[in-house]
Design an enzyme around this catalytic site. Structure first.
Site, PDB file in Angstrom:
ATOM      1  N   LYS A 122    -170.025 -54.848 116.509  1.00  0.00           N
ATOM      2  CA  LYS A 122    -169.212 -54.436 117.665  1.00  0.00           C
ATOM      3  C   LYS A 122    -168.165 -53.400 117.289  1.00  0.00           C
ATOM      4  O   LYS A 122    -168.015 -52.374 117.963  1.00  0.00           O
ATOM      5  CB  LYS A 122    -168.517 -55.665 118.272  1.00  0.00           C
ATOM      6  CG  LYS A 122    -169.452 -56.670 118.902  1.00  0.00           C
ATOM      7  CD  LYS A 122    -168.693 -57.812 119.563  1.00  0.00           C
ATOM      8  CE  LYS A 122    -167.991 -58.730 118.580  1.00  0.00           C
ATOM      9  NZ  LYS A 122    -168.942 -59.498 117.735  1.00  0.00           N
ATOM     10  N   THR A 123    -167.431 -53.674 116.222  1.00  0.00           N
ATOM     11  CA  THR A 123    -166.351 -52.764 115.836  1.00  0.00           C
ATOM     12  C   THR A 123    -166.906 -51.404 115.442  1.00  0.00           C
ATOM     13  O   THR A 123    -166.383 -50.357 115.851  1.00  0.00           O
ATOM     14  CB  THR A 123    -165.535 -53.369 114.682  1.00  0.00           C
ATOM     15  OG1 THR A 123    -164.900 -54.570 115.128  1.00  0.00           O
ATOM     16  CG2 THR A 123    -164.466 -52.399 114.189  1.00  0.00           C
ATOM     17  N   GLU A 166    -164.530 -53.736 122.737  1.00  0.00           N
ATOM     18  CA  GLU A 166    -165.435 -54.747 122.205  1.00  0.00           C
ATOM     19  C   GLU A 166    -165.468 -55.932 123.171  1.00  0.00           C
ATOM     20  O   GLU A 166    -164.511 -56.180 123.912  1.00  0.00           O
ATOM     21  CB  GLU A 166    -164.956 -55.234 120.840  1.00  0.00           C
ATOM     22  CG  GLU A 166    -165.028 -54.183 119.766  1.00  0.00           C
ATOM     23  CD  GLU A 166    -164.662 -54.743 118.397  1.00  0.00           C
ATOM     24  OE1 GLU A 166    -164.904 -55.943 118.157  1.00  0.00           O
ATOM     25  OE2 GLU A 166    -164.144 -53.977 117.578  1.00  0.00           O
TER      26      GLU A 166
END
Length: 460
Positions: A122-123, A166
Site C-alpha cells: 500500500k505505502t 492508503e
C-alpha cells in the site's frame, strides 16, 4: 454518526495524534483552519512537526487533556474504552470518531478519492502514484503510511480535486471510506487477531470494493486467487493488472534487473507493448506495485511520459528496502517486512542485489501473527544465508500465546538454515560485528524497532 463541517473549522482532539496516519489527518485539518489538540505516549518528529504547524500536543494521556471547547474527539483502533481521554470525552458527551471515520469524511470533500488497499504494497503503490501525479501537475492531497522525502513526510496538502490515501483492512477500517477509485493489490492472511481466517478477509475486501459508486473504478490484481469473486456483482468499471497478459489489462514482460536489483520492463496494455518502464526501487514485487500505479494514473488522465518520469522520481519511502549505509564493507539495508509474503519478496529482491552472503536480522511483529503464520515464517526466512532473531515485538498484545523467537529459531534450524537467537539488541550487534565480512548484505527487518540495530552499527 457525527459529521464534521469542513467549511466551519472546529476544535478537534486526537487521542494518539503521533501515529503516521493520525498526524497526517491532523495536518490536513490544520491547513483547513481547524484548531487541533492531541496526545501521544512520547515525543516524535511527527508530533514536533504538528506543534510547529500550530497543534497543541500533550505527552501522556490524561482526562484533563480533553479541555473545554473541544467539538469532537478522534481516536485510533488501539484506544480502548478504558482510556482516560476516551472516558472523559464520553462523560462530556462529545462526539467521538474513529480515525477511519474521520478519513472517510475527509475523502467526501474531494471530487476524486483514490483508496489503495491490499495486504502488502500500500505505502509503495500510494507513493509511486504520488510521484506520478505531482510530476503531472495534478496537485493531489496525499495521505501515505510512510515517510516520503519528495513531499517532506507522510502528508501533502494539495487542491480539493484529488485525494489519494492508503486503505487498511485492519478492524475493517477501510469500510468507513468513500472512494471513487479503489486499488486492491493482494489479499493474504494477516491481522488474524481481528479476522477469523482468509475467507473473512476476502469478504472484507469484497465489501470494500462494493463501496464504489456506479461511475467508480476498481483496479485489481488478477493474480489474487479467484479475484473474480471480489468483483462479482459490482456496477463500477473493473480494470485488471497482473503477471498474466491474458487475464490483465496491464501487465509486464521481459523484466530485467540491474546490479541494484531495480527492474526495467515492457509495459503491456491489452497484451500490446505500450512503453518501457524503468524503476528506481528494487524487486519484482515492485513491478506489480508499479502496474497498479500506472493503471490508476492512466484512469486519472495522466500521459505515458509523465508516468515514466514519476516512476523514475520514486526512489522509495523510508523502511522499504532502504539502504542505510555501509560499515566495514557490509551494506546495511532496512525493510518494514513483517509478513511471510513480504519477507519472501524482500529476500528475493536481495538475491538480485550485489552481495556475498545475506544476513537477515528479523524481529517478529505480534504474537498472534507469529503463531498463526509460524510455518510460513520458517519457509520465508530460510531463504537467507543467515538468520538472526530478536524477541517478538508485542505491539498492542500482552498474551504470548506460547510462541517465541526461540521456538521460531528451532524450526528454522531444522530446515538447515544457519540461525541465531539473542534476547537483546546489544547481543545481536556484537554478533553481527564479529560475523559479517566485507561484501555481505545485512538486512534489518520487521515493523518494530529493529531498525535501531543497523543505525547503531552505522553510528547513526
Amino acid at each position: 454518526m457525527y459529521h464534521i463541517d469542513f467549511n466551519k473549522p472546529q476544535h478537534i482532539h486526537f487521542i494518539g495524534i503521533g501515529g503516521i496516519s493520525m498526524s497526517g489527518l491532523a495536518e490536513i485539518l490544520l491547513e483547513r483552519g481547524f484548531r487541533i489538540s492531541g496526545s501521544d505516549a512520547r515525543e516524535s518528529d511527527l508530533t514536533e512537526r504538528l506543534i510547529e504547524n500550530g497543534a497543541e500536543v500533550f505527552y501522556g494521556q490524561r482526562a484533563e487533556n480533553v479541555m473545554e471547547g473541544i467539538d469532537a474527539v478522534v481516536h485510533t483502533a488501539a484506544v480502548h474504552a478504558d482510556n482516560p481521554e476516551y472516558m472523559e470525552a464520553v462523560r462530556q458527551g462529545l462526539p467521538v470518531l474513529t480515525r477511519a471515520e474521520l478519513l472517510g469524511q475527509i475523502m467526501k470533500n474531494y471530487a476524486k478519492a483514490v483508496a489503495v488497499a491490499g495486504t502488502h504494497g500500500k505505502t509503495t503503490t500510494t507513493s509511486m502514484l504520488t510521484e506520478i501525479l505531482v510530476d503531472a501537475g495534478q496537485n493531489p492531497t496525499i495521505s501515505v503510511g510512510g515517510m516520503l522525502d519528495s513531499i517532506g513526510g507522510n502528508i501533502r496538502v494539495g487542491g480539493q480535486e484529488l485525494f489519494v490515501t492508503e486503505a487498511c483492512e485492519y478492524t475493517n477500517s477501510f469500510l468507513s471510506f468513500f472512494p471513487t477509485m479503489a486499488v486492491i493489490l493482494n489479499v493474504e492472511a494477516d491481522h488474524l487477531d481481528f479476522f477469523k481466517d482468509i475467507d473473512e478477509i476476502r469478504r472484507s475486501f469484497r465489501r470494500f470494493a462494493g463501496l464504489l459508486p456506479e461511475d467508480g473504478i476498481l483496479i485489481i490484481n488478477s493474480d489474487i486467487r479467484e479475484f473474480e469473486a471480489l468483483c462479482e456483482g459490482l456496477t463500477c468499471r473493473v480494470v485488471t493488472v497482473g503477471s498474466r497478459p491474458e487475464m490483465s489489462r496491464y501487465s509486464a514482460q521481459n523484466i530485467v534487473f540491474g546490479q541494484d536489483a531495480c527492474a526495467t520492463y515492457e509495459l503491456l496494455v491489452d497484451g500490446v507493448k505500450a512503453d518501457t518502464i524503468t524503476l528506481c526501487v528494487p524487486g519484482v514485487h515492485n513491478v506489480y506495485n508499479s502496474l497498479a500505479a500506472v493503471a490508476a494514473a492512466h484512469e486519472l488522465g495522466v500521459g505515458n511520459q509523465e508516468i515514466k518520469n514519476g516512476l523514475l522520481r520514486y526512489t522509495g519511502t523510508h523502511r522499504r528496502f532502504e539502504k542505510k549505509g555501509e560499515v566495514g564493507g557490509v551494506t546495511v539495508i532496512d525493510d518494514y517486512a513483517h509478513h511471510p509474503q513480504e519477507i519472501a519478496a524482500t529476500l528475493s529482491t536481495a538475491q538480485n542485489y550485489s552481495h556475498r552472503e545475506i544476513w537477515c536480522v528479523f524481529q517478529p511483529h505480534t504474537y498472534t501473527r507469529t503463531k498463526q503464520l509460524l510455518e510460513d515464517f520458517v519457509k520465508a526466512l530460510s531463504a537467507a544465508d543467515h538468520v538472526v532473531l530478536a524477541d517478538i515485538y508485542a505491539a498492542r498484545e500482552t498474551d504470548t500465546l506460547g510462541v517465541s523467537s526461540k521456538l521460531l529459531a528451532e524450526k528454522i534450524a531444522a530446515c538447515g538454515t544457519d540461525v541465531h537467537y539473542f534476547p537483546t539488541f546489544d547481543e545481536i550487534e556484537t554478533f553481527i560485528l564479529e560475523k559479517c565480512v566485507k561484501g555481505d548484505l545485512l538486512i534489518t527487518m520487521g515493523a518494530g524497532d529493529v531498525v535501531k540495530i543497523g543505525e547503531k552499527l552505522l553510528g547513526q
